[in-house]
Design an enzyme around this catalytic site. Structure first.
Site, PDB file in Angstrom:
ATOM      1  N   ASP A  45       0.831  -1.201   0.000  1.00  0.00           N
ATOM      2  CA  ASP A  45       0.000   0.000   0.000  1.00  0.00           C
ATOM      3  C   ASP A  45       0.871   1.258   0.000  1.00  0.00           C
ATOM      4  O   ASP A  45       0.487   2.280  -0.584  1.00  0.00           O
ATOM      5  CB  ASP A  45      -0.922  -0.011   1.223  1.00  0.00           C
ATOM      6  CG  ASP A  45      -2.070   0.978   1.096  1.00  0.00           C
ATOM      7  OD1 ASP A  45      -2.668   1.049   0.008  1.00  0.00           O
ATOM      8  OD2 ASP A  45      -2.364   1.674   2.075  1.00  0.00           O
ATOM      9  N   CYS A 136     -10.998   3.204  -4.908  1.00  0.00           N
ATOM     10  CA  CYS A 136     -10.061   3.262  -3.785  1.00  0.00           C
ATOM     11  C   CYS A 136     -10.443   4.371  -2.818  1.00  0.00           C
ATOM     12  O   CYS A 136     -10.609   4.151  -1.620  1.00  0.00           O
ATOM     13  CB  CYS A 136      -8.648   3.473  -4.311  1.00  0.00           C
ATOM     14  SG  CYS A 136      -7.418   3.656  -3.000  1.00  0.00           S
ATOM     15  N   TYR A 140     -12.616   2.665   0.470  1.00  0.00           N
ATOM     16  CA  TYR A 140     -12.044   2.426   1.792  1.00  0.00           C
ATOM     17  C   TYR A 140     -12.954   2.977   2.889  1.00  0.00           C
ATOM     18  O   TYR A 140     -13.095   2.363   3.946  1.00  0.00           O
ATOM     19  CB  TYR A 140     -10.642   3.046   1.879  1.00  0.00           C
ATOM     20  CG  TYR A 140      -9.535   2.098   1.467  1.00  0.00           C
ATOM     21  CD1 TYR A 140      -9.674   1.263   0.366  1.00  0.00           C
ATOM     22  CD2 TYR A 140      -8.339   2.042   2.174  1.00  0.00           C
ATOM     23  CE1 TYR A 140      -8.669   0.400  -0.011  1.00  0.00           C
ATOM     24  CE2 TYR A 140      -7.322   1.175   1.808  1.00  0.00           C
ATOM     25  CZ  TYR A 140      -7.483   0.357   0.710  1.00  0.00           C
ATOM     26  OH  TYR A 140      -6.481  -0.510   0.346  1.00  0.00           O
ATOM     27  N   TYR A 167     -10.174   4.865   8.596  1.00  0.00           N
ATOM     28  CA  TYR A 167     -10.944   5.001   7.368  1.00  0.00           C
ATOM     29  C   TYR A 167     -12.445   5.180   7.598  1.00  0.00           C
ATOM     30  O   TYR A 167     -13.154   5.614   6.686  1.00  0.00           O
ATOM     31  CB  TYR A 167     -10.675   3.809   6.445  1.00  0.00           C
ATOM     32  CG  TYR A 167      -9.321   3.890   5.803  1.00  0.00           C
ATOM     33  CD1 TYR A 167      -9.035   4.856   4.843  1.00  0.00           C
ATOM     34  CD2 TYR A 167      -8.285   3.033   6.183  1.00  0.00           C
ATOM     35  CE1 TYR A 167      -7.785   4.963   4.265  1.00  0.00           C
ATOM     36  CE2 TYR A 167      -7.028   3.125   5.606  1.00  0.00           C
ATOM     37  CZ  TYR A 167      -6.784   4.095   4.650  1.00  0.00           C
ATOM     38  OH  TYR A 167      -5.534   4.200   4.079  1.00  0.00           O
ATOM     39  N   GLU A 210      -8.800  -3.757  -7.270  1.00  0.00           N
ATOM     40  CA  GLU A 210      -8.818  -3.602  -5.814  1.00  0.00           C
ATOM     41  C   GLU A 210      -8.986  -4.961  -5.139  1.00  0.00           C
ATOM     42  O   GLU A 210      -8.313  -5.265  -4.147  1.00  0.00           O
ATOM     43  CB  GLU A 210      -9.957  -2.669  -5.389  1.00  0.00           C
ATOM     44  CG  GLU A 210      -9.655  -1.194  -5.527  1.00  0.00           C
ATOM     45  CD  GLU A 210      -8.742  -0.677  -4.415  1.00  0.00           C
ATOM     46  OE1 GLU A 210      -8.272  -1.477  -3.584  1.00  0.00           O
ATOM     47  OE2 GLU A 210      -8.507   0.536  -4.380  1.00  0.00           O
TER      48      GLU A 210
END
Length: 235
Positions: A45, A136, A140, A167, A210
């Protein structure tokens, strides 16, 4: 009026669900994800964020107007000078140094996803780029919030709770909301009905990539496969 993000998500419902409902996410929610899986994900990441920043640099070039340039430049600045620093601090708690992440080989899944996003931006316009980024940026937040609402969510003694709280929190929620609003702003000028199938395909492909990113981390936590993957990809 239906927001563009909602239309994209609904048009790619199966791919979106495979992404947000991946076994990696289940492991985060229940606190059962193997530590090796999460550690590998964290390293990749970090490498992803480097290319994510490049994508926003491209968004400055592709922007329609000064407002779009300022928005993309602000995000680029936040990524390079703030978010990556937070990621480094977060990883320190897992015993992962910045040097270790910077020297790690880029996984094929990370390479495929980031290069796809950059390709959509280079080949298309700023809307193509922002659509490719949106699973993304928004995903999240949606994943983390959904985790906190699950009946099997393990809040206590869950080593992944800091990630979930980050998040699902208000600060990142504003980032996701801004991304949704930016899609709507761009849609006024660029999202014709004739173009919607192409935009949905881009969104769906990003969701698949993803999900592959989750799978990459998940696979690294499986003892039966760890040795083979390490030999093949240096992980």
């Amino acid at each position: 009026m239906t927001r563009l993000f909602d239309r994209l998500r609904d048009g790619a419902a199966a791919d979106w669900q495979a992404y947000v409902g991946h076994a990696f996410v289940d492991g985060l929610a229940r606190g059962t994800l193997p530590e090796a899986a999460f550690r590998h994900y964290l390293v990749q990441d970090y490498l992803f964020l480097i290319h994510f920043a490049r994508a926003y640099a491209l968004a400055v070039v592709k922007a329609d107007d000064l407002a779009g340039m300022r928005s993309a430049a602000a995000t680029l600045d936040a990524l390079i000078n703030h978010e990556m620093g937070l990621h480094i601090e977060f990883c320190k708690a897992w015993g992962i140094s910045a040097e270790e992440m910077e020297q790690a080989p880029e996984a094929p899944e990370c390479m495929a996803y980031t290069r796809y996003v950059l390709d959509r931006g280079l080949a298309g316009d700023v809307l193509d780029l922002k659509v490719a980024l949106s699973p993304c940026v928004v995903g999240y937040r949606d994943i983390a919030v959904a985790i906190t609402e699950r009946p099997d969510f393990r809040g206590e003694d869950n080593r992944y709770l800091p990630w979930i709280e980050m998040y699902s929190g208000a600060a990142y929620g504003r980032v996701a909301d801004d991304a949704i609003a930016e899609l709507d702003r761009l849609a006024i000028v660029r999202a014709t009905e004739a173009r919607m199938p192409s935009l949905i395909r881009t969104f769906a492909e990003s969701c698949r990539l993803e999900a592959a990113f989750w799978q990459m981390g998940w696979q690294a936590g499986q003892p039966a496969n760890g040795g083979l993957w390490s030999r093949l990809f240096g992980r």
